[in-house]
Write a protein that holds these residues in place. Structure first.
Motif, PDB file in Angstrom:
ATOM      1  N   VAL A   1       0.833  -1.201   0.000  1.00 10.94           N
ATOM      2  CA  VAL A   1       0.000   0.000   0.000  1.00 10.94           C
ATOM      3  C   VAL A   1       0.863   1.244   0.000  1.00 10.94           C
ATOM      4  N   ASP A   2       1.917   1.239   0.822  1.00  2.00           N
ATOM      5  CA  ASP A   2       2.819   2.384   0.881  1.00  2.00           C
ATOM      6  C   ASP A   2       3.496   2.621  -0.471  1.00  2.00           C
ATOM      7  N   SER A   3       3.930   1.544  -1.135  1.00  3.06           N
ATOM      8  CA  SER A   3       4.613   1.677  -2.427  1.00  3.06           C
ATOM      9  C   SER A   3       3.679   2.221  -3.493  1.00  3.06           C
ATOM     10  N   VAL A   4       2.438   1.701  -3.531  1.00  4.58           N
ATOM     11  CA  VAL A   4       1.473   2.164  -4.531  1.00  4.58           C
ATOM     12  C   VAL A   4       1.164   3.642  -4.335  1.00  4.58           C
ATOM     13  N   VAL A   5       0.964   4.047  -3.096  1.00  2.00           N
ATOM     14  CA  VAL A   5       0.645   5.451  -2.813  1.00  2.00           C
ATOM     15  C   VAL A   5       1.823   6.345  -3.186  1.00  2.00           C
ATOM     16  N   GLN A   6       3.036   5.896  -2.873  1.00  2.21           N
ATOM     17  CA  GLN A   6       4.212   6.701  -3.192  1.00  2.21           C
ATOM     18  C   GLN A   6       4.405   6.839  -4.699  1.00  2.21           C
ATOM     19  N   LEU A   7       4.097   5.780  -5.446  1.00  2.53           N
ATOM     20  CA  LEU A   7       4.241   5.850  -6.903  1.00  2.53           C
ATOM     21  C   LEU A   7       3.228   6.809  -7.520  1.00  2.53           C
ATOM     22  N   ARG A   8       2.046   6.853  -6.935  1.00  3.39           N
ATOM     23  CA  ARG A   8       0.986   7.710  -7.477  1.00  3.39           C
ATOM     24  C   ARG A   8       0.957   9.101  -6.843  1.00  3.39           C
ATOM     25  N   TYR A   9       1.804   9.330  -5.876  1.00  2.53           N
ATOM     26  CA  TYR A   9       1.755  10.580  -5.110  1.00  2.53           C
ATOM     27  C   TYR A   9       2.449  11.722  -5.856  1.00  2.53           C
ATOM     28  N   VAL A  10       1.740  12.839  -5.967  1.00  7.61           N
ATOM     29  CA  VAL A  10       2.300  14.064  -6.554  1.00  7.61           C
ATOM     30  C   VAL A  10       2.248  15.141  -5.474  1.00  7.61           C
TER      31      VAL A  10
ATOM     32  N   ASN B   1      -0.172  18.172   0.986  1.00  8.05           N
ATOM     33  CA  ASN B   1      -1.037  17.014   0.699  1.00  8.05           C
ATOM     34  C   ASN B   1      -0.343  15.698   1.056  1.00  8.05           C
ATOM     35  N   THR B   2       0.410  15.732   2.171  1.00  9.11           N
ATOM     36  CA  THR B   2       1.072  14.494   2.599  1.00  9.11           C
ATOM     37  C   THR B   2       0.026  13.406   2.811  1.00  9.11           C
ATOM     38  N   PRO B   3       0.174  12.278   2.136  1.00 14.49           N
ATOM     39  CA  PRO B   3      -0.874  11.243   2.228  1.00 14.49           C
ATOM     40  C   PRO B   3      -0.935  10.617   3.611  1.00 14.49           C
ATOM     41  N   ASN B   4      -2.123  10.537   4.163  1.00 12.02           N
ATOM     42  CA  ASN B   4      -2.342   9.881   5.453  1.00 12.02           C
ATOM     43  C   ASN B   4      -2.886   8.473   5.179  1.00 12.02           C
ATOM     44  N   ILE B   5      -1.953   7.530   5.021  1.00  6.56           N
ATOM     45  CA  ILE B   5      -2.340   6.173   4.601  1.00  6.56           C
ATOM     46  C   ILE B   5      -2.253   5.166   5.739  1.00  6.56           C
ATOM     47  N   ARG B   6      -1.952   5.613   6.946  1.00  4.48           N
ATOM     48  CA  ARG B   6      -1.808   4.671   8.059  1.00  4.48           C
ATOM     49  C   ARG B   6      -3.101   3.893   8.305  1.00  4.48           C
ATOM     50  N   HIS B   7      -4.222   4.589   8.240  1.00  6.57           N
ATOM     51  CA  HIS B   7      -5.495   3.907   8.480  1.00  6.57           C
ATOM     52  C   HIS B   7      -5.756   2.852   7.402  1.00  6.57           C
TER      53      HIS B   7
END
Length: 479
Positions: free
Chosen positions: A39-48, A169-175
């Motif tokens: 999940v972390d990798s996918v979000v980082q790849l798509r994160y702008v 817009n730092t992604p909050n993906i912990r949840h």
């Protein structure tokens, strides 16, 4: 036997489920960790990343002080108009022209601070520099654009535009990571439970009675061989014997009950020579054979225990017999002694024992089957019962050669050990050799299962026992 269903609750053991979960715990943890990192990798790849610069302004009237527009209703209405100005294409074109860029990717917003006459102007852009410069440019060109709409309002800067240091817009993906990881771990754990449930082994008495092609005499509860902390430290295991004062009541009651049923059946068929075997190794057949012999000895029977496993003998270990200078079957097979001289009387257990000998010089039963059969027949004349502990049938064919010397067989099945098909195949081989299968014993049963029957055992005082009428009915059926 009725056709086996895919799954039944009463054939599932909680112990097997928990054991498999513990064994595969690393897989469950790995699945959760993998999903977490995925999940972390996918979000980082798509994160702008996006940066936001802020400025605080007060709504005023041109040529007046702030109090003229202190009315909140009027401020809110004016803020909406001002927000439209900042969001207009005209102002955006001015910003693009000033910054000398082809296109301005930022977003311009104006929001009223509740219960005040102040506005927060913010510009969000892909870079901190573009956001900061874009906000200054928007503020500088505000008057020029707003004159086309109204002339009686102005903005007073209370806090100049700030330079953003970190993305807004730092992604909050912990949840999301927690939910996904826990879900993956639960899914893998459920897969382990399903694998246990669908594994074609015998896990409960109900499963044994329903799926095995033979009569189940009873089950023997699991008994720890580690008796104390010292034994664990020294890695010293003691065999579980009926005459051991430390053995549990559940174990001893189960063995005596099986021995009673077995004796009734052997008397009914007129047999006195019993072979104890199993499909695979480590199913506890030597322990069962020894304890049944002890149970029969308690009734005053003259019992001989013969170790018929010439490749991997175990009776001397179970009874802790002296091995040095002992006369064994190996001596008899090599014509170094008479058959009767191989019998050793163990004073501790009260059993007559014939040991197998040194496994390194034994070649199995095949070439010695005739002499072993002659020895068993000769010894049966002076004994009430002869119990022969044989090798596992899946390991060697020695057991099949011993069948010509015995009259009946007791089959030992360890809980959740061998497949049902393999067990039934070996039972069919025994029937083809015209020997009577006296019964099947389910061994090393952990009393945790949907179909466990703890009422038949005495694990502690206060446990329920069978009613008198049920015991009498069972006794009548056995007779």
């Amino acid at each position: 036997m009725e056709e086996r269903e895919l799954f039944r609750w009463d054939e599932l053991s909680w112990y097997s489920v928990l054991r498999d979960l513990v064994i595969n715990l690393w897989v469950v943890v790995l699945a959760g960790f993998t999903v977490w990192m995925g999940v972390d990798s996918v979000v980082q790849l798509r994160y702008v990343p996006a940066y936001t610069s802020y400025a605080t302004m007060a709504v005023t009237a041109k040529g007046s002080d702030i109090s003229i527009y202190s009315n909140l209703t009027a401020t809110t209405q004016m803020a909406e108009v001002i927000g439209e100005v900042f969001a207009s294409n005209v102002l955006r074109e001015k910003v693009v022209e000033e910054l000398a860029v082809t296109e301005f990717d930022g977003e311009i917003k104006a929001e009223v601070i509740p219960e005040t006459n102040m506005l927060t102007i913010q510009v969000t852009a892909p870079t901190a520099k573009q956001a900061h410069q874009g906000l200054w440019s928007a503020i500088n060109h505000y008057d020029e654009v707003s004159n086309y709409l109204f002339t009686n309002a102005d903005l007073m800067m209370l806090q100049p535009p700030s330079v953003p240091q970190t993305p807004s817009n730092t992604p909050n993906i912990r949840h999301i990571q927690k939910i996904a990881s826990v879900g993956a771990a639960i899914l893998v754990a459920a897969g382990c439970v399903l694998f246990t449930a669908l594994r074609p082994t015998v896990q409960t008495m109900q499963g044994a009675q329903r799926n095995l092609n033979g009569s189940v005499l009873g089950d023997v509860p699991f008994e720890r061989k580690w008796k104390s902390t010292k034994d664990i430290i020294r890695r010293r295991k003691k065999s579980i014997l009926l005459n051991d004062p430390g053995v549990s009541m559940g174990f001893s009651a189960s063995i005596r009950k099986i021995a009673t049923r077995l004796e009734l059946r052997m008397k009914h068929s007129g047999h006195k020579i019993l072979l104890v075997t199993s499909v695979g190794e480590n199913e506890g057949k030597s322990s069962v054979a020894t304890n049944i012999a002890l149970a029969l000895k308690e009734k005053g029977r003259r019992v001989l225990l013969l170790d018929g496993d010439l490749r991997k003998p175990a009776i001397h270990k179970v009874l802790q017999l002296p091995k040095e200078d002992a006369v064994c079957i190996n001596d008899y097979l090599n014509d170094r002694c008479e058959g009767t001289n191989t019998v050793y009387y163990d004073e501790d257990s009260g059993l007559h024992v014939v040991q197998s000998g040194d496994q390194r010089v034994n070649d199995g039963v095949r070439g010695n089957a005739t002499k072993i059969c002659q020895l068993i027949q000769a010894l049966s004349e002076t004994m009430d019962y002869i119990i022969v502990d044989s090798a596992p049938m899946a390991v060697t064919s020695d057991t099949e050669y011993l069948l010509q010397a015995v009259e009946s067989v007791l089959f030992v099945v360890r809980q959740d050990w061998c497949g049902v098909d393999a067990i039934n195949d070996k039972l069919e081989i025994l029937r083809q050799n015209n020997v009577r299968i006296q019964g099947i014993v389910l061994n090393a049963v952990h009393p945790f299962g949907f179909g466990s029957r703890s009422r038949d055992r005495y694990y502690g005082y206060g446990r329920r026992t069978r009613g008198k009428k049920k015991l009498e009915a069972e006794h009548e059926r056995e007779n």
